[in-house]
Each structure stands twice: as structure tokens, then as C-alpha cells.
Design a protein around this motif. Sequence first.
Motif, mmCIF file in Angstrom:
data_model
loop_
_atom_site.group_PDB
_atom_site.id
_atom_site.type_symbol
_atom_site.label_atom_id
_atom_site.label_comp_id
_atom_site.label_asym_id
_atom_site.label_seq_id
_atom_site.Cartn_x
_atom_site.Cartn_y
_atom_site.Cartn_z
ATOM 1 N N VAL A 1 0.860 -1.222 -0.013
ATOM 2 C CA VAL A 1 0.008 -0.098 -0.121
ATOM 3 C C VAL A 1 0.719 1.324 0.077
ATOM 4 N N ASN A 2 0.272 2.419 -0.256
ATOM 5 C CA ASN A 2 0.836 3.541 -0.476
ATOM 6 C C ASN A 2 1.031 4.229 1.014
ATOM 7 N N MET B 1 1.154 7.123 3.823
ATOM 8 C CA MET B 1 0.260 8.193 3.946
ATOM 9 C C MET B 1 1.425 9.645 3.579
ATOM 10 N N TRP C 1 -7.095 9.549 6.953
ATOM 11 C CA TRP C 1 -6.716 9.329 5.246
ATOM 12 C C TRP C 1 -6.864 8.029 4.819
ATOM 13 N N PHE C 2 -6.777 6.806 5.690
ATOM 14 C CA PHE C 2 -7.170 5.631 5.159
ATOM 15 C C PHE C 2 -8.493 5.234 4.920
ATOM 16 N N GLU D 1 -9.480 8.231 1.722
ATOM 17 C CA GLU D 1 -8.710 8.193 0.455
ATOM 18 C C GLU D 1 -8.265 7.029 0.203
ATOM 19 N N GLN D 2 -7.968 6.074 0.854
ATOM 20 C CA GLN D 2 -7.426 4.826 0.392
ATOM 21 C C GLN D 2 -8.310 3.565 -0.047
ATOM 22 N N ASP D 3 -7.863 2.727 -0.814
ATOM 23 C CA ASP D 3 -8.815 1.825 -1.236
ATOM 24 C C ASP D 3 -8.278 0.352 -0.839
ATOM 25 N N GLU D 4 -7.270 0.296 -0.201
ATOM 26 C CA GLU D 4 -6.650 -0.708 0.339
ATOM 27 C C GLU D 4 -5.707 -0.378 1.592
ATOM 28 N N GLY D 5 -5.474 -1.693 2.420
ATOM 29 C CA GLY D 5 -4.615 -1.630 3.621
ATOM 30 C C GLY D 5 -4.592 -2.928 4.022
ATOM 31 N N HIS E 1 -3.946 -0.776 9.340
ATOM 32 C CA HIS E 1 -4.743 0.195 8.978
ATOM 33 C C HIS E 1 -6.322 0.040 9.726
#
Length: 256
Positions: free
Chosen positions: A173-174, A176, A186-187, A190-194, A198
Motif C-alpha cells: 500500500v501507499n 500516507m 486518510w485510510f 482516501e485509501q482503497d486498500e490496507g 490500517h
Amino acid sequence: ATGTLYLRGQALDTYTGKAWTSSQRNDLLSWPSQALLKPAGTLTVTTRNVLPIQYVPYYSKGITPDAYGYRIENRDKETTFPYEEMSLPGDLASLAVSTPDIPPAETISLESNWLNYATYIYMPSCNLPESTRIWAEALLETVLQPEDRENPVHTAAAIAAWVSSSAQYDLRVNTMPREQEDFVRWFLEEQDEGYCVHFASAAAVLLRAAGIPARYVTGYLAVKNADSLTVRQADAHAWAEYWVNGIGWMVLEATP
């Protein structure tokens, strides 16, 4: 005993918005009493090398981790740890006592019955950065139904289900971005995965926003279906631990 095995390493109770740390304070919130638990067999944990801390199964007889701080140090340099495992009964919701709402800070006094201020926002396992709390409380208005709030066990289950479905599981994953102020926000926005870090963080933050004491826990997760199993570094895991009046500290799994 067979089934899901959580080996609890350490609980972190301080959320800064960007990391979890330990206050090394005891909230005086109890673990389940021996009268509530039932025997679940014996378990011996053997480590290949001497590790700095013990990894303890829930709910080992006679062991309350908070009596030792946020983790149990392996001071004697042992590699073999025998435990008498205990388990909670299945119908937890019927045993739970509703946790009181957070009272105004100015009405809190140390002379109060501590159960009446179990959700005091300055206790380590209840505290959140103010901006995080405001955001998370607003989010819970869309996550929880009125019936979810009637019982803390139901509240926790609803939060775990929602967090689990909020993103895809992925170890790659990216990171932050530096300009972001809150990891959980943020997770979830804005995030689609973790991965477990997370999902466990999000569950713990939302539990606190719902008025339920919660902590971020690290350790190992494995499924035991034979007399023995090998737990590897790939089994390292994170989850949430939440406290319910009338029961004690319990595991909450939010990772899909």
C-alpha cells in the motif's frame, strides 16, 4: 484447544493521529474475572530465540497483562511458556452493562465511582486528538444505527463490520503523504486498500469515538487445528482490544 489463536504481545493506548504509542499508564479497567471464564485447555508457547517480551494467549489463567504495564517483559530470558487457557462465554451481549456516556469534563472528579467515568476522555484508552474525535463522531452517525448503540458489544461488532468492508486487504500500500494529519481519516477517506495496521487503527479510533475504551494491539494470529503449530513472522498481526463494563477487555477483529 483448536481454533483462532491470538498471541498478545503489547497494547498501545496513545493515538497521536500519525502513530500509536504507550502511555505506560494503567486505566484500572479490568480483565474478565475468573468466574466469567471457562477452561479451554493448556498451551505451551516455545520460541526459537529469546524474545524481549512474552506473547500470551487470551485469557490465560492468573495473567492480567496490565499488571505488568502495556506488555510482559521476558526478564528471565525464557524460551518456554506454559499457559492455562481460558475462554469467554458465547453470549457476550447478555453480559454487557451499557457503558456510561462521556460526562462533561468539568463534572469529573477522582472521588467519583471509577465505573461512572470509564469513558472519561482523558483516560489513555479513551483519548483522541480533538480534530480526530470530531471527525470520527460525525462518521459514526452514518455507520451506526440506533439499535447498534443499545449495547457496547453490538456497537463494536457494527464498527468492525463497517471497517472490514471499507477497503481491500493488501500488504502493498501507499505511505500516507506528509501533508495528511490523521492516519485513520486518510485510510478511510482516501485509501482503497490496507492491511491489519490500517484496519485495527480505524476500529480502535471509532470505538473510542463511540465512547468505548479501546487499544491497538500487536502480536500474532494463527489458526490451531492440530496438537501443535508453527507461528511464523508472516503471522504477525494487529487488532483492537475494547473494554465492556461487566465483562472486561475483549478482542475485536476488523481486518477482512
